[in-house]
Design a protein around this motif. Structure first.
Motif, PDB file in Angstrom:
ATOM      1  N   VAL A 334      43.371  49.639  24.566  1.00  7.86           N
ATOM      2  CA  VAL A 334      42.793  48.309  24.324  1.00  7.86           C
ATOM      3  C   VAL A 334      43.008  47.431  25.550  1.00  7.86           C
ATOM      4  N   SER A 335      44.211  47.485  26.113  1.00  9.14           N
ATOM      5  CA  SER A 335      44.534  46.656  27.274  1.00  9.14           C
ATOM      6  C   SER A 335      43.623  46.998  28.458  1.00  9.14           C
ATOM      7  N   ASP A 336      43.450  48.293  28.721  1.00 10.89           N
ATOM      8  CA  ASP A 336      42.597  48.709  29.849  1.00 10.89           C
ATOM      9  C   ASP A 336      41.162  48.245  29.638  1.00 10.89           C
ATOM     10  N   SER A 337      40.690  48.389  28.401  1.00 15.46           N
ATOM     11  CA  SER A 337      39.319  47.993  28.089  1.00 15.46           C
ATOM     12  C   SER A 337      39.140  46.486  28.288  1.00 15.46           C
ATOM     13  N   MET A 338      40.127  45.717  27.794  1.00 14.34           N
ATOM     14  CA  MET A 338      40.040  44.262  27.900  1.00 14.34           C
ATOM     15  C   MET A 338      40.077  43.815  29.358  1.00 14.34           C
ATOM     16  N   ARG A 339      40.997  44.383  30.111  1.00 14.49           N
ATOM     17  CA  ARG A 339      41.138  43.974  31.521  1.00 14.49           C
ATOM     18  C   ARG A 339      39.902  44.345  32.338  1.00 14.49           C
ATOM     19  N   ASP A 340      39.348  45.520  32.041  1.00 13.18           N
ATOM     20  CA  ASP A 340      38.151  45.956  32.750  1.00 13.18           C
ATOM     21  C   ASP A 340      36.991  44.994  32.478  1.00 13.18           C
ATOM     22  N   SER A 341      36.855  44.633  31.194  1.00 10.93           N
ATOM     23  CA  SER A 341      35.791  43.710  30.807  1.00 10.93           C
ATOM     24  C   SER A 341      36.009  42.339  31.452  1.00 10.93           C
ATOM     25  N   MET A 342      37.261  41.874  31.438  1.00 11.21           N
ATOM     26  CA  MET A 342      37.586  40.550  31.977  1.00 11.21           C
ATOM     27  C   MET A 342      37.260  40.505  33.476  1.00 11.21           C
ATOM     28  N   LYS A 343      37.619  41.584  34.154  1.00  7.18           N
ATOM     29  CA  LYS A 343      37.379  41.664  35.600  1.00  7.18           C
ATOM     30  C   LYS A 343      35.875  41.606  35.905  1.00  7.18           C
ATOM     31  N   LYS A 344      35.117  42.386  35.131  1.00  7.05           N
ATOM     32  CA  LYS A 344      33.674  42.439  35.371  1.00  7.05           C
ATOM     33  C   LYS A 344      32.994  41.103  35.068  1.00  7.05           C
ATOM     34  N   SER A 345      33.467  40.409  34.000  1.00  3.56           N
ATOM     35  CA  SER A 345      32.818  39.156  33.592  1.00  3.56           C
ATOM     36  C   SER A 345      33.273  37.977  34.441  1.00  3.56           C
ATOM     37  N   ALA A 346      34.547  38.001  34.866  1.00  4.07           N
ATOM     38  CA  ALA A 346      35.163  36.792  35.412  1.00  4.07           C
ATOM     39  C   ALA A 346      34.451  36.261  36.656  1.00  4.07           C
ATOM     40  N   SER A 347      34.066  37.157  37.581  1.00  8.22           N
ATOM     41  CA  SER A 347      33.531  36.653  38.841  1.00  8.22           C
ATOM     42  C   SER A 347      32.217  35.903  38.611  1.00  8.22           C
ATOM     43  N   TRP A 348      31.352  36.452  37.752  1.00 10.04           N
ATOM     44  CA  TRP A 348      30.082  35.780  37.532  1.00 10.04           C
ATOM     45  C   TRP A 348      30.272  34.483  36.727  1.00 10.04           C
ATOM     46  N   ILE A 349      31.176  34.497  35.762  1.00 13.81           N
ATOM     47  CA  ILE A 349      31.425  33.276  34.985  1.00 13.81           C
ATOM     48  C   ILE A 349      31.909  32.162  35.920  1.00 13.81           C
TER      49      ILE A 349
END
Ligand code: CA
Length: 365
Positions: A334-349
Motif C-alpha cells: 500500500v505504501s509503495d502504491s501510495m508514494r508512487d501515485s503521489m510522486k506522479k501526481s505531485a509535480s503537475w498539481i
C-alpha cells in the motif's frame, strides 16, 4: 434447478393456469423480499460537525436512491457500541452491518489502515482521490478489508487538517518532549518519536480531556470542526497547518458477508452514496472553514505556523514510522502504491493548481 429457473417455471405455470394473478400482485412479494435494513455504527458522536454529517449523508442517499428498499439506520458513538475499537469489532463480528469512521483509528488492527485516512507527510484530498479511484487505492482498501471481513469505501474527507491547539507555543522539536497530546494514527506514532505522550481519544471526549488538563494539547480537524468542539474556550494558541492529516479520508466499511448478500443494485447504491459523500463532505469543510477561521481570530485566537525545524523533525519521524512497518508485505504494498501515485501526481498539481492559486491570490489580493 436454479431459483431463477424455478421462478420462471412458476410464473409460466400460474399464467397458463389462468389464476388471474396480475404482474403487480406477482411482483409484490419480490419487492418485499428485496427490502433490506442495515445498521451503521460510527466513530462519531451524534451531530458532530462534518464527520457525523458524512455518515448521515451516506444513509440518507442510500435510503433515497433505493426508494426505501435499502434502509440504513445510523447509530452514533455510544448508541449501540462505545469506544473506537468496538465500532470495528461490531462490524467484523456482524453485530452491526457497517461502520462510518476514520480507518486510522484501526492502525492497531493493521498499520495499513492509516493510508485510508491519512498518513503523515502523505496525500492531500485531491491526491488521495486520484490514487483511490484511478491508481489502485480502492483495490488495496478492499484487499486490506478482506483480511477482516470488510468491504470498504471512502465516504468523506476533511481536507487538510490543522496542527492543533496548544497551551504553550512550540518553538522547536524539543517542546514536544513530555507533551500529552491527542493525535491518532501514524501521525501520533511520529509525534511519539519526538517524546510526546500520545493519546487517541474519540472526538466527543477531547474537549473534556483538554479542559481537565488530562492532555496538554490536541489536534482535531480544522477551524470549523474545532470551533464547534469549543477548543478556543480553553486556549487561544492554534497552529493552522499540521503534518499528520493532509487530507483525511473517512471510510464506510460494510461487513463483507452482509455486503455480498445484497443485490448488485443495492451494492452499487452504497458505492455511489459513499463516493458522493466523499465529494460533498470535502466541500462542506472548505465551505465552512474560512468563516470559522475569521470568527476564531475575532475571538482572540492566535494563528501560528510551526517553525521549519519542527517540520523537519515531523518529516524525519514520519518517514521512520512508515519505514518501521515495511516488514508487513501488505503495508509495503500500500505504501509503495501510495508514494508512487503521489510522486506522479505531485509535480503537475504543483505546476498547475499550485501555481494558479498563488497567482490568482496575488493578482486578486
Ligand atoms: Ca484529526
Amino acid at each position: 434447478m436454479s431459483k431463477k429457473i424455478e421462478r420462471r417455471k412458476f410464473l409460466k405455470t400460474t399464467a397458463a393456469a389462468g389464476v388471474g394473478a396480475t404482474a403487480a400482485t406477482l411482483a409484490a412479494p419480490a419487492i418485499s423480499q428485496g427490502r433490506e435494513k442495515l445498521t451503521m455504527v460510527t466513530t462519531w458522536g451524534r451531530g458532530l460537525a462534518g464527520v457525523f454529517d458524512a455518515a448521515q449523508r451516506v444513509a440518507d442517499s442510500v435510503n433515497a436512491m433505493s426508494d426505501g428498499t435499502l434502509e440504513i439506520e445510523v447509530k452514533a458513538q455510544g448508541e449501540l457500541v462505545s469506544g473506537l475499537p468496538a465500532v470495528f469489532d461490531a462490524v467484523t463480528s456482524g453485530q452491526a452491518d457497517m461502520y462510518h469512521g476514520a480507518d486510522y483509528y484501526y492502525v492497531g488492527q493493521h498499520a495499513a489502515f492509516g493510508f485510508f485516512t491519512a498518513v503523515p507527510f502523505g496525500m492531500t484530498a485531491t491526491e488521495l482521490n486520484n490514487w483511490y479511484y484511478h491508481m489502485g487505492g480502492h483495490q488495496l482498501h478492499l484487499e486490506l478489508g478482506e483480511e477482516f471481513g470488510l468491504h470498504s469505501f471512502l465516504a468523506g474527507n476533511t481536507g487538510t487538517q490543522a496542527g492543533g491547539w496548544f497551551r504553550k507555543e512550540i518553538n522547536g522539536p524539543e517542546d514536544f518532549n513530555g507533551l500529552k497530546f491527542r493525535m491518532p494514527g501514524l501521525g501520533g506514532k511520529a509525534l511519539g518519536k519526538l517524546g510526546a505522550s500520545v493519546q487517541t481519544i474519540p472526538g466527543s471526549e477531547v474537549y473534556q480531556a483538554l479542559s481537565s488538563g488530562a492532555i496538554d494539547g490536541t489536534e482535531w480537524i480544522g477551524p470549523w470542526g474545532d470551533e464547534k468542539a469549543g477548543f478556543q474556550e480553553i486556549t487561544k494558541i492554534f497552529y493552522t497547518s499540521g503534518f499528520h492529516e493532509p487530507g483525511a479520508g473517512l471510510s464506510c466499511a460494510v461487513n463483507k458477508d452482509r455486503f455480498n448478500s445484497l443485490s448488485a443494485t443495492h451494492q452499487k447504491i452504497i458505492e455511489i452514496a459513499c463516493g458522493e459523500a466523499n465529494a460533498w463532505n470535502l466541500g462542506q469543510y472548505l465551505a465552512n472553514n474560512g468563516e470559522a477561521l475569521q470568527r476564531l481570530i475575532a475571538g482572540g485566537v492566535r494563528t501560528l505556523e510551526f517553525p521549519d525545524t519542527v517540520w523537519d523533525a515531523f518529516g524525519k519521524a514520519s518517514l521512520e514510522v512508515l519505514e518501521e512497518n515495511m516488514d508487513d508485505p501488505l503495508f509495503k504494498k500500500v505504501s509503495d502504491s501510495m508514494r508512487d501515485s503521489m510522486k506522479k501526481s505531485a509535480s503537475w498539481i504543483e505546476l498547475s493548481e499550485g501555481a494558479y492559486t498563488r497567482q490568482r491570490n496575488r493578482v486578486l489580493g
